[in-house]
Scaffold this motif. Structure first.
Motif, short mmCIF file in Angstrom:
data_model
loop_
_atom_site.label_atom_id
_atom_site.label_comp_id
_atom_site.label_asym_id
_atom_site.label_seq_id
_atom_site.Cartn_x
_atom_site.Cartn_y
_atom_site.Cartn_z
N THR A 281 0.83 -1.21 0.00
CA THR A 281 0.00 0.00 0.00
C THR A 281 0.86 1.26 0.00
N VAL A 282 2.03 1.20 0.66
CA VAL A 282 2.95 2.34 0.65
C VAL A 282 3.52 2.53 -0.76
N GLN B 75 10.28 3.49 2.32
CA GLN B 75 10.49 4.94 2.29
C GLN B 75 9.16 5.66 2.46
N ARG B 76 9.15 6.69 3.29
CA ARG B 76 7.94 7.48 3.52
C ARG B 76 7.52 8.18 2.24
N PRO B 77 6.26 8.05 1.84
CA PRO B 77 5.79 8.72 0.62
C PRO B 77 5.65 10.23 0.83
N ILE C 86 10.13 4.03 7.33
CA ILE C 86 9.12 3.89 8.37
C ILE C 86 8.87 2.41 8.66
N PRO C 87 9.18 1.94 9.87
CA PRO C 87 8.92 0.54 10.22
C PRO C 87 7.42 0.24 10.25
N HIS C 88 7.12 -1.06 10.26
CA HIS C 88 5.73 -1.53 10.22
C HIS C 88 5.10 -1.40 11.60
N THR D 132 5.05 11.30 12.01
CA THR D 132 4.06 12.18 11.41
C THR D 132 2.68 11.65 11.73
N SER D 133 1.65 12.40 11.39
CA SER D 133 0.29 11.94 11.66
C SER D 133 -0.04 10.67 10.87
N ALA D 134 0.55 10.53 9.69
CA ALA D 134 0.28 9.35 8.87
C ALA D 134 1.06 8.14 9.33
#
Length: 365
Positions: free
Chosen positions: A117-118, A269-271, A284-286, A338-340
């Motif tokens: 999904t990322v 990697q953070r989108p 970002i870890p799971h 972050t919020s996400a």
């Protein structure tokens, strides 16, 4: 398991409830693995009573070194329904010595589904949109299975060009640079055949392989004209080299990094655009199963501040496996959530170079 304990390992639990449920699962004789049930009697604390939060995991010793030798049968939780038993064993890459081994049933696959999904947010080609090509370890290494699962989730084929990272590291340690160079060309020759004959739209490769591709016009032309998603992982990469890959060599592809290893799983990697931390590539870890703390290499229970560099210390808590914490051979910057993505991220990952760091040879993976 006591009736008032929530079902373990569901992401909707609070962080503390999640840890407490994990202790109930892994240290109950009815559900836990022989390794942890036996170890509980040897610990100077009671995991069921004393481990209530993620911070409490500091009470555990680092057991990962034992996983070079422990029979993997003893790592399997007995609470897994035999009708659902589908465990496999995977080895680490052996970067710091003999490989460590883990067992995995379904938890890592759930992590791969999240990673998919990322990747969608990064605009990596989706369902039915071309094949994938994996240039990297397969066999005992979990990364090959993970990349294949990502392709499967997109209902497409994954082609594999296997290589042996341990052999390459051995030759690199012996300064046999010509052998390593020839091996890389052998790998690229195989990749060239796939790229010429199959509709590859997504490529997985390590930074050294991507750099080698840039030196071969025959392969570089095919990648630049056909591939629209490039996923890299396995070794460190400098911000300058990453910028060249993204903007000069492969400007028409979504270039996405993955950080992780056999012990912790995958941190994509953070989108999105560069955040307030100013870092273009944050991993970002799971959440909430895997965590990466950045700690002072000289005082490994002390977290560094956001924006500071520290040694990676990872924890993995899943239904299949419990690894309270282990120090990795990586150094990275600590990035605020972050919020996400509600947990700490890491950026600018590179081999640790402090005085007590293990010797690291990255090779091609």
């Amino acid at each position: 398991m006591s009736k008032d304990v929530p079902v373990p390992f569901t992401a909707d639990l609070s962080p503390d409830e999640f840890v407490q449920a994990a202790m109930e699962w892994h240290f109950s004789p009815d559900t836990g693995s022989p390794f942890w049930v036996k170890r509980a009697a040897e610990l100077p604390f009671d995991p069921l009573r004393d481990i209530r939060t993620w911070a409490d995991l500091d009470l555990f010793p680092d057991v990962s070194e034992e996983w070079r030798d422990v029979p993997v049968d003893t790592l399997v939780p007995v609470g897994i329904d035999k009708n659902d038993w589908d465990f496999r064993v995977f080895d680490s890459g052996g970067t710091t010595g003999r490989p460590k081994r883990i067992v995995e049933s379904r938890s890592r696959r759930e992590g791969v589904q999240w990673v998919s999904t990322v990747l969608d947010e990064h605009k990596v080609p989706g369902v039915g949109d071309g094949h994938w090509l994996h240039i990297g370890p397969t066999g005992p290494h979990i990364v090959g299975r993970s990349i294949g699962l990502l392709a499967q989730l997109r209902q497409t084929f994954c082609h594999y060009i296997d290589f042996d990272p341990r052999w390459v590291k051995q030759r690199a340690k012996q300064q046999q640079t010509n052998d390593v160079a020839q091996y890389v060309q052998h790998v690229l020759d195989q990749a060239l055949d796939v790229l010429r004959t199959q509709p590859v739209s997504v490529l997985f490769a390590t930074p050294p392989i991507l750099e080698a591709i840039s030196d071969r016009d025959d392969i570089l032309d095919l990648v630049q004209n056909r591939v629209r998603g490039i996923i890299w992982a396995g070794t460190s990469i400098s911000p300058e080299t990453l910028h060249v890959l993204e903007t000069e060599l492969f400007p028409n592809a979504a270039v996405v990094g993955l950080y992780g290893n056999t012990m912790m799983g995958i941190a994509p990697q953070r989108p999105g655009a560069v955040g307030p931390d100013g870092q273009p590539c944050v991993f970002i870890p799971h959440y909430p199963y895997s965590r990466v703390r950045l700690v002072d290499p000289e005082e490994t229970t002390r977290d560094v501040a956001y924006g500071e560099r520290g040694q990676a210390r990872i924890s993995l808590i899943s239904r299949d496996l419990l690894l309270p914490w282990t120090l990795e051979r990586d150094s990275a910057l600590c990035i605020e959530p972050t919020s996400a993505y509600p947990q700490d991220g890491v950026a600018d990952v590179r081999p640790l170079t402090s005085g007590n760091a293990p010797s690291v040879v990255e090779g091609v993976y």
